[in-house]
Design an enzyme around this catalytic site. Structure first.
Site, short mmCIF file in Angstrom:
data_model
loop_
_atom_site.label_atom_id
_atom_site.label_comp_id
_atom_site.label_asym_id
_atom_site.label_seq_id
_atom_site.Cartn_x
_atom_site.Cartn_y
_atom_site.Cartn_z
N ARG A 153 1.72 -39.42 -39.89
CA ARG A 153 2.77 -39.19 -38.89
C ARG A 153 3.79 -40.34 -38.98
NH1 ARG A 153 2.48 -39.90 -32.31
NH2 ARG A 153 4.36 -38.69 -31.87
N HIS A 154 5.04 -40.02 -38.63
CA HIS A 154 6.06 -41.08 -38.58
C HIS A 154 5.64 -42.20 -37.63
CE1 HIS A 154 7.12 -39.70 -34.61
NE2 HIS A 154 7.09 -38.46 -35.09
N GLY A 155 6.33 -43.33 -37.73
CA GLY A 155 6.01 -44.47 -36.87
C GLY A 155 6.63 -44.35 -35.48
N GLY A 186 4.98 -36.70 -42.00
CA GLY A 186 5.41 -35.62 -41.12
C GLY A 186 5.27 -36.03 -39.66
N ALA A 204 2.09 -43.19 -36.40
CA ALA A 204 1.56 -43.52 -37.73
C ALA A 204 0.12 -43.03 -37.93
CB ALA A 204 1.66 -45.02 -38.04
#
Ligand SMILES: *[C@@H]1O[C@H](CO)[C@@H](O)[C@H](O)[C@H]1NC(C)=O
Ligand SMILES: *[C@@H]1O[C@H](CO)[C@@H](O)[C@H](O)[C@H]1NC(C)=O
Ligand SMILES: *[C@@H]1O[C@H](CO)[C@@H](O)[C@H](O)[C@H]1NC(C)=O
Ligand SMILES: *[C@@H]1O[C@H](CO)[C@@H](O)[C@H](O)[C@H]1NC(C)=O
Ligand SMILES: *[C@@H]1O[C@H](CO)[C@@H](O)[C@H](O)[C@H]1NC(C)=O
Length: 463
Positions: free
Chosen positions: A84-86, A352, A395
Site C-alpha cells: 500500500r502507498h505510504g 497500490g 505501507a
C-alpha cells in the site's frame, strides 16, 4: 529524513535489531506520551509503527527470525511484494468534515481544559482541500525505510546487483500517492547503495493495481449501491456510536444535537492524521477514551468488511486478476529455478491501495471470522480477526517469498506487514513454510477459475 547508511551504522542497526524488545522495555510505546493511547485503533489511517512497535525505536530494524526456511539448503528465489502507498493527506471529503467540526469546537465549545483552549487558540485548520489524498513526507520515509528493511530480510533478492541487472520490477497504480511511493521505495534502495549513475523504470498498471474501478459488477452492486452498506449505516445510527457522539458533546459542553456521527468520525481522523503526518499527540485525541476508539474502529472495520472484504463475494473476486498475476510470476520463477536457470524476475514490487490489498487478502481467506461483522454484534466481535488497524496501516504489505530447497522442492512463505501469516487450511504442514505445490492445491479452484472478466460481468456472471 535522510537514512544513515554508512557501513558502521548498518552493522550497528543489525545488532540492535536482535536485542530490541529485551533491553528497552522502559521505552514501551504504550506509555510513550507522544503516542496517543488510541493510536492502535486508527484502522486504515494508522501508522505502520503501531503494527510493529519495535520500529518506534529503530525504523530500520528487522526481525530476521520471522523467516523460517525449513532447511539450510533452502534459497530465496523470488519475492512478490504487494504494498500500500505510504502516509497521505486526508481526502477533500474528509477535510470538509474536519473543518465543520473545527468550527463547532472553536465557536461553541466551552470549558477551561487546557487541551480545549489549545484547539481554540493555538491549533489552526491547516488542511486544505487541494491536499486531496497526496503522499506526505512521512509517506516518502515509509517506503524508503520499508525498502531498506526488505533488502536486509532478502539480501540475495533485493540487492544492488539484482537492481542494476534489471531483475527487480516495479509496478504501480497511477495515483500520485502510489507513483510517489514507488519512487520513494526505489530511492530507498539507490540511496542505500549510493547508485547515482542509473535510473530505474516503473510500469503504471491500473488494470492490476486498481482492478476495483474496472470490475463493473463490483462498481454497480457494491461501490455505487448505497444499500450495500446498510449495516454500516445502522451501526452509525445505533447505540454504541450515539454514546461516542454524546461523550464528545459532553467533553465540549455543546448540545448533543451539535455532534453528528460524521463529526465524531472527523474528530477521530483529526487525531489520527495529526499523529500519522506530524507524529504529534494532538489535543483532538482528548475527545476520546479507549472505549470510544474501539467503537470507531469497529465502524470502519464494518465498512471495509462490506465494501472490500467478506461482505460480498464480488469484493474478493474483483481481485482475481491480481491473484492470477501473482501466481503466474511465482510459477515462472519456480520453473526457472527448478530447471537451474537464473530467475528472471527476482523481486516484483507492486504499489497500490488498501482497496487493492484487502480484496486479495480476502480471496486468500485470511482474517476470516466465523461470523460476519454486523451492526448488532459489536460486543461479540471484540476478539475478531478482522482488524484493519492490524492489517492495513499505511505501507501495509503482503510478501510472498518463494524458496528453492533443492531436489525440485519449492516452498512459499506468506508475510503480512513483515510478520508470518498462514494460508488457512495449510496449518498442519510438517514445516512452518508450506510446499508451493500444497499452496497451489489449496487454491486450485481459484487457480482454475476466478476469471476477472466472467466474475465482473454485470448480468451474466457465473452461478
Ligand atoms: C521476532 O519474531 C519472532 C517470531 O515471529 C517473535 O517471536 C518475536 O517476538 C519477534 N521479535 C520482535 C522484537 O518483535
Ligand atoms: C453555535 O452557537 C451559535 C450561537 O452562539 C449558534 O447560532 C450556532 O447554531 C451554533 N452552531 C452549532 C453548529 O451548533
Ligand atoms: C510527489 O510527486 C509529485 C510529482 O509527481 C511532486 O510534485 C511531489 O512533490 C511529490 N511528493 C512527495 C512528497 O514527494
Ligand atoms: C511452469 O511449469 C509448468 C509445468 O511444467 C507449466 O504447466 C507451466 O505452464 C509453467 N509456467 C510458466 C509460467 O512458465
Ligand atoms: C470464510 O469463512 C466462512 C465461514 O467460516 C466460510 O464459509 C467461507 O468459505 C470463508 N471464506 C473464504 C474466502 O475462505
Amino acid at each position: 529524513m535522510p537514512i544513515a547508511l554508512g557501513k558502521f551504522t548498518f552493522l550497528h542497526l543489525t545488532v540492535l535489531a536482535g536485542f530490541c524488545g529485551c533491553f528497552h522495555n522502559d521505552a514501551n510505546p504504550a506509555v510513550d506520551p507522544n503516542i496517543p493511547a488510541i493510536a492502535k485503533y486508527f484502522t486504515t489511517k494508522g501508522r505502520y509503527e503501531e503494527v510493529n512497535p519495535y520500529l518506534v525505536e529503530d525504523i530500520l530494524a528487522v526481525n530476521a527470525s520471522i523467516l523460517q526456511p525449513p532447511s539450510e539448503q533452502c534459497r530465496q528465489v523470488h519475492l512478490t511484494a504487494i504494498v500500500r502507498h505510504g502516509t497521505r493527506y486526508p481526502t477533500s471529503k474528509n477535510i470538509r468534515k474536519m473543518r465543520q467540526l473545527y468550527e463547532v469546537v472553536r465557536r461553541n465549545a466551552s470549558g477551561e481544559e487546557s487541551w480545549l483552549r489549545e484547539i481554540q487558540t493555538q491549533w489552526t485548520m491547516w488542511y486544505t482541500e487541494d491536499m486531496d489524498g497526496r503522499l506526505v513526507q512521512k509517506g516518502v520515509s515509509d517506503h524508503k525505510h520499508l525498502a531498506v528493511r526488505l533488502s536486509k530480510l532478502f539480501p540475495s533478492l533485493l540487492s544492488e546487483e539484482k537492481l542494476r541487472g534489471g531483475f527487480i520490477k516495479f509496478i504501480t497504480s497511477s495515483k500520485h500517492r502510489c507513483v510517489n511511493s514507488t519512487l520513494s521505495f526505489m530511492a530507498g534502495l539507490t540511496e542505500l547503495w549510493a547508485i547515482k549513475d542509473k535510473e530505474f523504470d516503473h510500469a503504471v498498471n491500473d488494470a492490476l493495481m486498481r482492478f476495483f474501478d474496472q470490475c463493473t459488477r463490483f462498481v454497480q452492486e457494491v461501490d455505487k449501491n448505497p444499500s450495500a452498506l446498510s449495516e454500516v449505516d445502522k451501526f452509525k445510527q445505533g447505540p454504541e456510536m450515539r454514546r461516542v457522539a454524546e461523550k464528545i458533546a459532553d467533553r465540549l459542553r455543546v448540545p448533543y444535537s451539535d455532534i453528528t456521527d460524521d463529526m465524531a468520525e472527523a474528530a477521530f481522523y483529526l487525531c489520527a492524521y495529526e499523529f500519522a503526518i506530524k507524529t504529534v499527540n494532538s489535543p483532538w485525541c482528548r475527545l476520546f477514551d479507549e472505549v470510544d476508539a474501539q467503537v470507531l474502529e469497529y465502524a470502519n472495520d464494518l465498512k471495509q468488511f462490506w465494501k472490500r472484504a467478506y461482505g460480498y463475494d464480488i469484493n474478493s473476486k474483483s481481485s482475481c486478476i491480481l491473484f492470477h498475476d501473482a501466481f503466474s510470476r511465482l510459477d515462472k520463477a519456480a520453473n526457472e529455478s527448478r530447471s537451474g536457470k537464473q530467475v528472471s524476475e527476482a523481486v516484483t514490487v507492486q504499489v497500490g491501495h488498501a482497496e487493492t490489498l484487502l480484496p486479495l487478502l480476502t480471496l486468500l481467506g485470511l482474517f476470516n471470522d466465523s461470523d460476519a461483522l454486523t451492526s448488532t454484534n459489536y460486543a461479540t466481535q471484540a476478539q475478531r480477526l478482522f482488524r484493519t488497524s492490524h492489517m492495513l496501516p499505511y505501507a501495509a504489505n503482503l510478501l510472498l517469498v518463494l524458496y528453492d530447497c533443492g531436489g525440485g522442492e519449492l516452498r512459499l512463505q506468506p508475510l503480512l506487514n513483515e510478520k508470518p501469516v498462514t494460508f488457512p487450511g495449510l496449518t498442519n504442514q510438517p514445516a512452518p513454510v508450506p510446499l508451493y505445490e500444497d499452496v497451489k492445491e489449496r487454491y486450485s479452484e481459484l487457480l482454475r477459475g476466478c476469471d476477472f472478466e466472467a466474475e465482473c460481468q454485470l448480468f451474466e456472471g457465473p452461478a
